[in-house]
Design a protein around this motif. Structure first.
Motif, short mmCIF file in Angstrom:
data_model
loop_
_atom_site.label_atom_id
_atom_site.label_comp_id
_atom_site.label_asym_id
_atom_site.label_seq_id
_atom_site.Cartn_x
_atom_site.Cartn_y
_atom_site.Cartn_z
N LEU A 59 37.71 37.11 37.46
CA LEU A 59 37.72 36.04 36.90
C LEU A 59 38.77 35.09 37.10
N ASP A 60 39.95 35.58 37.63
CA ASP A 60 41.11 34.79 38.19
C ASP A 60 40.52 34.17 39.52
N CYS A 61 39.99 34.83 40.28
CA CYS A 61 39.37 34.07 41.26
C CYS A 61 38.69 32.81 41.03
N ASP A 62 38.15 32.88 39.99
CA ASP A 62 37.22 31.54 39.51
C ASP A 62 37.98 30.67 39.16
N ARG A 63 39.28 30.99 38.41
CA ARG A 63 40.21 29.83 37.93
C ARG A 63 41.07 29.31 38.89
N VAL A 64 41.39 30.25 40.05
CA VAL A 64 42.50 29.67 41.05
C VAL A 64 42.26 28.41 41.47
N THR A 65 43.27 27.61 41.67
CA THR A 65 42.82 26.31 42.08
C THR A 65 43.79 26.25 43.50
N SER A 68 47.52 27.10 44.20
CA SER A 68 48.18 28.00 43.15
C SER A 68 48.83 28.96 43.96
N ILE A 98 49.08 28.44 38.02
CA ILE A 98 47.91 27.81 38.55
C ILE A 98 48.25 26.39 38.76
#
Ligand code: 4AD
Ligand code: MG
Length: 430
Positions: A59-65, A68, A98
């Motif tokens: 899920l973090d892969c989706d959130r990471v901008t 980051s 992030i």
């Protein structure tokens, strides 16, 4: 766990490694995430497979901008398609922070925008490569003098003297007295050369350049050697050996960075001593009938320098300019006192002047007359005149501008990208 620099990732082939960095880019294909991570030493592709990691990590892969800060751990293996030739199969990832929406995206930005974000722009691979080459050039400069019998002698930043003319002085209030930010450490190096024989200084110098050109900064770094018992010819020998050494060092040690900059190194491979030498008169002859607007007797402008240096594959040493257009401290040519025993080194590929220097006036009376003729106040030069009162000897030196040298070697046309935080007439931030 020990961290591995991306530049050293090959050493971890087949083993588990932890890389600390920043997200450069990412893309996904269903059950996989491809994270491109930069750590300042290189770029690494980290592959995250849904089946290999905890659900939160995926899920973090989706959130990471973009930008980051992340820490990835996993198995390193060779992969020809990856940037750098290695890939990291992620077992775990920690998101440290992030990043907010990053202002610099892979699309094109204008130079004013990039300059306003210089503190972030430095993270780009091109700017990082320039920083590294600049560092190498500075190390090469120091190594050259350190291994040739020179002593590093630091020059002050606050001075009472105008070394390079009064029109570009930055004035400051020094406890009720006037002081200037140094334009050059030269006068102090002359004192140092009389003490240690061969001296050099390296530091920031300041000029209130009111022109907007691609060659002028208001704060730039200069390295200045000064040698007792050295004449103009010896000075030119020193300058060419020095510059040839710097170029060789960068070619040898910074191949990767030159590649990132897409610098054609063929012209740099040709830089070896001796360099062509021509007098001002000979150079002026080359400008005859050209449209640069040059008139005999004046200093060369940027278009003149570009035209002259464009005729040579190596840097060219132009010597003996009209004394009237040069600084007060220059020794006159005994064969033609209208000329100064000075030299400028013009770098090829249209770069122009990277070095200015020459033989100094060593006669007390002649120097006093020159200070007067240039309309300079005598009092701040009393200490300097002492060097001609007590054991005056022929001596010479020069100053090399670091930023113009970086620009030339990197193939970067504007000096604003050759210094981490440029200071220009209209730029004081960041
Ligand atoms: O030719 P300049 O003015 O020479 C001197 O300052 C002598 N006192 C040096 C010496 O003999 N010790 O400056 C030397 C070099 C130039 O060739 C150029 O490379 C660089 O310093 N330079 C600048 N670089 C960036 N921005 C500026 N405004 C510069 N002015 C000079
Ligand atoms: Mg000059």
């Amino acid at each position: 766990m020990k961290q591995t620099a991306v530049s050293k990732i090959a050493e971890m082939n087949g083993k588990e490694a932890t890389v600390n960095g920043w997200l450069y880019n990412k893309r996904s294909s269903g059950k996989l995430w491809f994270l491109i991570i930069r750590d300042g030493t290189g770029i690494l592709q980290a592959v995250v497979s849904k089946n290999d990691v905890a659900a939160g990590v995926f899920l973090d892969c989706d959130r990471v901008t973009q930008e980051s800060s992340v820490q990835v751990t996993g198995l390193v293996h060779e992969d020809r398609r990856s940037p750098g030739g290695y890939e990291l199969q992620v077992r775990d990832m920690r998101l440290l922070q992030i990043a907010q929406e990053y202002p610099i995206t892979p699309k094109e930005h204008g130079s004013a925008f990039l300059m306003d974000h210089r503190h972030l722009w430095l993270r780009s691979s091109k700017q990082t490569a320039i920083l590294r080459i600049r560092h190498e050039i500075i190390r090469a400069c120091r190594d050259f003098f350190d291994s040739n019998g020179f002593t590093l002698v630091d020059a002050p930043i606050f001075t009472p003297n105008a070394c390079e003319g009064t029109s570009t002085l930055f004035e400051t209030d020094y406890f009720g007295e006037k002081a200037y930010l140094t334009q050059s450490g030269q006068l102090y190096m002359e004192a140092a050369a009389m003490a240690v024989g061969k001296a050099y200084c390296f530091g920031p110098t300041f000029r209130a350049e009111k022109s907007k050109t691609r060659r002028h900064l208001t704060e730039f770094w200069m390295i200045e050697p000064e040698v007792a018992y050295l004449d103009l010819d010896g000075d030119m020998d020193l300058a060419e050996a020095f510059v040839a050494y710097i170029v060789r060092r960068v070619l040898k040690s910074r191949e990767q960075e030159l590649k990132v900059l897409e610098r054609d190194t063929a012209p740099l491979e040709k830089i070896s001593a001796p360099f062509p030498r021509l007098s001002y008169d000979e150079a002026a002859e080359m400008l005859k009938g050209q449209s640069t607007g040059f008139t005999y007797g004046s200093d060369f402008g940027a278009p003149d320098e570009t035209l002259i240096s464009g005729k040579f594959e190596k840097p060219v040493l132009v010597h003996r300019y009209p004394a009237a257009v040069k600084a007060f401290y220059m020794k006159k040519d005994p064969k033609d006192p209208s000329k100064a025993l000075c030299v400028d080194m013009l770098a090829p590929e249209g770069v122009g002047e990277i070095i200015g220097g020459g033989q100094r006036e060593d006669d007390y009376d002649t120097l006093v007359a020159a200070i007067q003729k240039h309309g300079l106040p005598m009092e701040p030069f009393e200490w300097y005149l002492d060097l001609r009162r007590y054991g005056s000897v022929p001596h010479s030196g020069f100053g090399l501008g670091i930023e113009r040298t970086v620009g030339w070697i990197c193939g970067i046309p504007h000096v604003r990208e050759t210094i981490p935080f440029p200071r220009l007439m209209h730029r004081l931030t960041p």
